[in-house]
Enzyme design. Structure first.
Site, PDB file in Angstrom:
ATOM      1  N   HIS A   7       0.826  -1.214   0.000  1.00 15.22           N
ATOM      2  CA  HIS A   7       0.000   0.000   0.000  1.00 15.22           C
ATOM      3  C   HIS A   7       0.853   1.254   0.000  1.00 15.22           C
ATOM      4  CE1 HIS A   7       0.419  -0.791   4.453  1.00 15.22           C
ATOM      5  NE2 HIS A   7       0.506   0.526   4.539  1.00 15.22           N
ATOM      6  N   GLU A  43      -8.202   4.358   9.858  1.00 13.97           N
ATOM      7  CA  GLU A  43      -7.715   4.177   8.481  1.00 13.97           C
ATOM      8  C   GLU A  43      -8.705   3.433   7.600  1.00 13.97           C
ATOM      9  OE1 GLU A  43      -6.297   0.981   7.303  1.00 13.97           O
ATOM     10  OE2 GLU A  43      -5.482   0.005   9.077  1.00 13.97           O
ATOM     11  N   GLN A  60      -3.906   3.450   1.444  1.00 18.66           N
ATOM     12  CA  GLN A  60      -4.280   3.452   2.864  1.00 18.66           C
ATOM     13  C   GLN A  60      -4.438   4.905   3.296  1.00 18.66           C
ATOM     14  OE1 GLN A  60      -1.203   2.376   5.898  1.00 18.66           O
ATOM     15  NE2 GLN A  60      -2.721   0.890   6.580  1.00 18.66           N
ATOM     16  N   HIS A  84       3.814   7.208   3.738  1.00 14.73           N
ATOM     17  CA  HIS A  84       4.749   6.078   3.663  1.00 14.73           C
ATOM     18  C   HIS A  84       4.409   5.178   2.490  1.00 14.73           C
ATOM     19  CE1 HIS A  84       1.448   4.343   6.199  1.00 14.73           C
ATOM     20  NE2 HIS A  84       1.755   3.205   5.618  1.00 14.73           N
ATOM     21  N   GLU A 134       7.425   0.846   5.114  1.00 21.56           N
ATOM     22  CA  GLU A 134       6.790  -0.178   5.948  1.00 21.56           C
ATOM     23  C   GLU A 134       6.933  -1.534   5.261  1.00 21.56           C
ATOM     24  OE1 GLU A 134       2.653   0.747   6.671  1.00 21.56           O
ATOM     25  OE2 GLU A 134       2.191  -1.297   7.293  1.00 21.56           O
TER      26      GLU A 134
HETATM   27  C1  V0V Z   1       8.993  11.873   9.980  1.00 19.12           C
HETATM   28  N1  V0V Z   1       9.948  12.104   9.072  1.00 19.12           N
HETATM   29  C2  V0V Z   1       9.550  11.621   7.888  1.00 19.12           C
HETATM   30  C3  V0V Z   1       8.271  11.061   8.125  1.00 19.12           C
HETATM   31  N2  V0V Z   1       7.963  11.223   9.429  1.00 19.12           N
HETATM   32  N3  V0V Z   1      10.133  11.598   6.690  1.00 19.12           N
HETATM   33  C4  V0V Z   1       9.457  11.024   5.674  1.00 19.12           C
HETATM   34  N4  V0V Z   1       8.226  10.480   5.822  1.00 19.12           N
HETATM   35  C5  V0V Z   1       7.617  10.477   7.023  1.00 19.12           C
HETATM   36  N5  V0V Z   1       6.408   9.934   7.165  1.00 19.12           N
HETATM   37  C6  V0V Z   1      11.214  12.811   9.283  1.00 19.12           C
HETATM   38  C7  V0V Z   1      10.940  14.200   9.805  1.00 19.12           C
HETATM   39  O1  V0V Z   1      10.709  15.107   8.756  1.00 19.12           O
HETATM   40  C8  V0V Z   1      12.203  14.492  10.555  1.00 19.12           C
HETATM   41  O2  V0V Z   1      13.214  14.904   9.684  1.00 19.12           O
HETATM   42  C9  V0V Z   1      12.605  13.154  11.139  1.00 19.12           C
HETATM   43  O3  V0V Z   1      11.955  12.181  10.303  1.00 19.12           O
HETATM   44  C10 V0V Z   1      12.117  12.979  12.568  1.00 19.12           C
HETATM   45  O4  V0V Z   1      10.741  13.224  12.549  1.00 19.12           O
HETATM   46  P1  V0V Z   1       9.851  13.647  13.789  1.00 19.12           P
HETATM   47  O5  V0V Z   1       8.631  14.304  13.298  1.00 19.12           O
HETATM   48  O6  V0V Z   1      10.676  14.337  14.834  1.00 19.12           O
HETATM   49  O7  V0V Z   1       9.317  12.303  14.296  1.00 19.12           O
HETATM   50  P2  V0V Z   1       9.878  11.169  15.204  1.00 19.12           P
HETATM   51  O8  V0V Z   1      11.345  11.010  15.145  1.00 19.12           O
HETATM   52  O9  V0V Z   1       9.202  11.303  16.528  1.00 19.12           O
HETATM   53  O10 V0V Z   1       9.193   9.969  14.416  1.00 19.12           O
HETATM   54  C11 V0V Z   1       9.500   9.633  13.089  1.00 19.12           C
HETATM   55  C12 V0V Z   1       9.225   8.139  12.961  1.00 19.12           C
HETATM   56  C13 V0V Z   1       7.765   7.895  13.377  1.00 19.12           C
HETATM   57  C14 V0V Z   1       9.467   7.715  11.504  1.00 19.12           C
HETATM   58  C15 V0V Z   1      10.195   7.367  13.873  1.00 19.12           C
HETATM   59  O11 V0V Z   1       6.893   8.641  12.535  1.00 19.12           O
HETATM   60  C16 V0V Z   1       7.346   6.451  13.375  1.00 19.12           C
HETATM   61  O12 V0V Z   1       7.612   5.698  14.313  1.00 19.12           O
HETATM   62  N6  V0V Z   1       6.668   6.010  12.313  1.00 19.12           N
HETATM   63  C17 V0V Z   1       6.238   4.601  12.182  1.00 19.12           C
HETATM   64  C18 V0V Z   1       4.810   4.396  12.632  1.00 19.12           C
HETATM   65  C19 V0V Z   1       3.796   5.143  11.810  1.00 19.12           C
HETATM   66  O13 V0V Z   1       4.141   6.009  11.015  1.00 19.12           O
HETATM   67  N7  V0V Z   1       2.499   4.799  12.002  1.00 19.12           N
HETATM   68  C20 V0V Z   1       1.398   5.419  11.252  1.00 19.12           C
HETATM   69  C21 V0V Z   1       0.986   4.557  10.097  1.00 19.12           C
HETATM   70  P3  V0V Z   1      13.990  16.288   9.846  1.00 19.12           P
HETATM   71  O14 V0V Z   1      12.910  17.324   9.768  1.00 19.12           O
HETATM   72  O15 V0V Z   1      14.619  16.177  11.216  1.00 19.12           O
HETATM   73  O16 V0V Z   1      14.964  16.310   8.724  1.00 19.12           O
HETATM   74  S1  V0V Z   1       0.167   3.101  10.715  1.00 19.12           S
HETATM   75  C22 V0V Z   1       0.072   1.991   9.397  1.00 19.12           C
HETATM   76  O17 V0V Z   1       0.705   2.297   8.310  1.00 19.12           O
HETATM   77  C23 V0V Z   1      -0.645   0.831   9.574  1.00 19.12           C
HETATM   78  C24 V0V Z   1      -1.420   0.571  10.815  1.00 19.12           C
HETATM   79  C25 V0V Z   1      -0.679  -0.204   8.516  1.00 19.12           C
HETATM   80  O18 V0V Z   1      -0.135  -0.020   7.440  1.00 19.12           O
HETATM   81  O19 V0V Z   1      -1.283  -1.282   8.755  1.00 19.12           O
HETATM   82 CO    CO Z   2       0.715   1.505   6.413  1.00 16.82          CO
END
Ligand code: V0V
Ligand code: CO
Length: 147
Positions: A7, A43, A60, A84, A134
């Site tokens: 996705h 979602e 998604q 993502h 992911e």
């Molecule tokens: C953050 N950054 C990204 C980003 N999110 N870059 C590209 N795409 C994204 N989506 C960058 C952000 O611009 C910062 O860069 C740096 O990463 C740190 O970001 P932050 O905002 O301070 O955030 P953090 O470090 O607290 O968290 C970032 C991470 C977090 C990736 C660790 O978002 C995470 O754990 N994501 C995984 C879980 C998730 O996204 N769940 C929702 C979808 P600069 O500005 O410092 O350069 S759930 C899902 O998909 C499901 C349930 C499914 O598919 O089934």
């Molecule tokens: Co997802």
């Protein structure tokens, strides 16, 4: 290791409005909707096509349910848009281990529960050219098993 685009995750402020856009503009229908408390999202999955591995590719649509969730943070910093990409694999733990060996940070020690009973993990966007990535193992046997 990967057999499909499972996705593309799209961050939106209002899930119902986003669903309406994709339905009215392209004719895509919602296959599945759920709330994932752990991930902090409401979602909807819109099925685009089936794939050769017996799985499918989806859009998604993601609306945050908490201000401190990843999607809420993303909306604050970047606004609505692509959040993502997700690759499909038959074994998410094995794929994660392989990618980790190649020097990419995997965010979870063990895979967690994803949409429609899948098992998921994420790769750090800073190790993937700015793309939050992911990995998804689709549910095939009716039994999600992240516990
Ligand atoms: C953050 N950054 C990204 C980003 N999110 N870059 C590209 N795409 C994204 N989506 C960058 C952000 O611009 C910062 O860069 C740096 O990463 C740190 O970001 P932050 O905002 O301070 O955030 P953090 O470090 O607290 O968290 C970032 C991470 C977090 C990736 C660790 O978002 C995470 O754990 N994501 C995984 C879980 C998730 O996204 N769940 C929702 C979808 P600069 O500005 O410092 O350069 S759930 C899902 O998909 C499901 C349930 C499914 O598919 O089934
Ligand atoms: Co997802």
């Amino acid at each position: 290791m990967f057999t499909r685009i499972d996705h593309i995750g799209i961050a939106c402020r209002n899930l119902d409005e986003a669903i309406r856009f994709y339905r009215e503009t392209y004719g895509f229908e919602v296959t599945h909707e759920e709330v994932n408390e752990e991930q902090g999202v409401r979602e909807a999955m819109l099925r685009i096509n089936g794939t050769d591995d017996g799985g499918a590719s989806y859009l998604q649509l993601l609306e945050p349910i908490r201000d401190d969730s990843p999607v809420a943070k993303f909306l604050e910093r970047h606004g609505e848009g692509v959040h993502h990409i997700a690759f499909g694999t038959a074994d998410v733990a094995e794929a994660a281990a392989t990618v980790r060996e190649r020097g990419v940070r995997v965010l979870y020690e063990t895979p967690r529960n994803g949409s429609m009973g899948s098992l998921i993990t994420f790769l750090h966007p800073k190790d993937c050219g700015g793309v939050l990535t992911e990995l998804v193992q689709a549910r095939t046997d009716g039994a999600p098993s992240a516990e």
